[in-house]
Design a protein around this motif. Structure first.
Motif: not given
Length: 396
Positions: A44-58, A88-91
């Motif tokens: 895999v050349g790239s990874i895009v994560g969709a954020d969750t503000v409830r997950g703290g700093y990670p 969808a924005q991560a996609i």
């Protein structure tokens, strides 16, 4: 030049209330998507994560968090936050990297460990945040404005609570067939009507829950898919992530009162309709070309609104479309064959990705008892805070 990218793999972690970290859910979904694609993490050349503000700093650096959990291997990394449209924005970000030639294979991951009850704005007082304003100044939690939208439909179009209940009946029957769904039990219209009132006219079974869960996709160039032995992959043909156009700038609360005497027709094209139109224009298709749709059914009444905003019928005709069975399994355009948020609940960064997972399985013909016969074109639609609209068109 084609702007298609291939969906090589789709994976999910079952949704529910499991009491674990979003990282655990997302890593499981990512590994499932990689296995489905037949691609090693190291490729895999790239990874895009969709954020969750409830997950703290990670959660705010989800891409790097998932890259670390899967094992550092030098991939590019990006993290995206757009509330309910994050996936969808991560996609869209992954697709852009592939089409720009920066990499051939991208892993997209979204996961959440949601609190029980209403979502609350994170980070203290934020008077420029529409969520904070409606919570603190209006006392309007999410079900309140779901109820306002439902009241508007009743006043303007003549919809009834019985119509809304039929949406839940349809989606619950499909969710019962989906191994990833949180709620896998059929319900009757009578059971919906007997559930507690939450925000009149909506009852408990009219409104989606909050959930833990995750979804992931492996996207690639079409050329890579062919070299990988996939001659006819599911392809993403369009991703719409547009913002509102003036004067339609009220994003979360309908511009109405609950008294039917003052309810009026909304002016012009709704923001949701503009999101769909942008997707259709980019894909070169129209509503008549669709085989299925996955829409953002925060409430039963909102699913009916999406029928109209997607152009599946005219304004005010959503309930009629439902009653005639057009959006049910075996109908002309099944909507939410996954079971929708009614069956899953909200795991915010994952839900738009989960919608595309369902399109991929349906277009491949591997959706099992939920399969839409002859599925060839599908669309997703949802909406996030601050004008983050999103819609994805996939074809095969």
């Amino acid at each position: 030049m084609t702007r298609d990218v291939a969906v090589l793999g789709a994976g999910m972690h079952p949704w529910g209330k499991w009491g674990h970290s979003f990282v655990e859910y997302g890593t499981a979904a990512a590994r499932a998507a990689l296995a489905d694609a037949g691609v090693a993490w190291g490729d895999v050349g790239s990874i895009v994560g969709a954020d969750t503000v409830r997950g703290g700093y990670p959660g705010y650096v989800a891409g790097a968090t998932f890259a670390k959990a899967l094992g550092w291997q030098g991939a590019r990394v990006a993290s995206v936050y757009a509330a309910c449209a994050s996936g969808a924005q991560a996609i869209a970000a992954a697709r852009a990297q592939i089409l720009a030639g920066l990499t051939e294979v991208v892993l997209v991951v979204g996961a959440d460990a949601a609190p029980k009850g209403f979502f609350r704005p994170a980070g203290g007082d934020r008077p420029d945040d529409p969520d904070w304003l409606r919570f603190r100044l209006l006392g309007a939690t999410n079900p309140v404005y779901f109820g306002l939208y439902a009241r508007r439909r009743m006043a303007v179009h003549g919809d009834t609570p019985e119509d809304f209940a039929l949406v839940k009946v349809k989606n619950a029957a499909l969710g019962a067939l989906n191994p990833y769904a949180r709620y896998r039990k059929r319900v009757t219209a009578e059971e919906v009507a007997a559930s507690a009132v939450v925000a009149d006219p909506l009852r408990l079974l009219d409104i989606c829950a909050t959930s833990d869960g995750a979804a992931a996709l492996v996207l690639s160039s079409v050329g890579f898919a062919h070299r990988h032995g996939v001659r006819r992959p599911v392809r993403i043909r369009a991703v719409s992530t547009v913002t509102p156009r003036f004067p339609n700038t009220v994003l979360d609360l309908p511009d109405i009162a609950t008294d039917s005497a003052v309810a009026v027709e909304p002016p012009g094209e709704t923001f949701r309709a503009s999101v769909a139109r942008a997707a259709y224009e980019e894909a070169g298709i129209g509503p008549e070309d669709l085989s299925l749709a996955e829409v953002y059914d925060l409430s039963t009444a909102l699913e009916l609104q999406w029928y109209e905003d997607l152009g599946l019928c005219g304004a005010g005709e959503g309930a009629k479309l439902l009653r005639e069975g057009v959006t049910a399994p075996g109908g002309r355009i099944p909507v939410n064959p996954s079971g929708g948020l009614a069956s899953f609940g909200e795991a915010v960064p994952a839900q738009a990705i989960a919608q595309v997972c369902e399109l991929a399985w349906q277009l491949r013909g591997t959706a099992g008892d939920r399969q839409v016969a002859g599925a060839r074109v599908g669309i997703t639609a949802n909406q996030g805070l601050f004008g983050h609209g999103s819609s994805v068109v996939a074809v095969r």
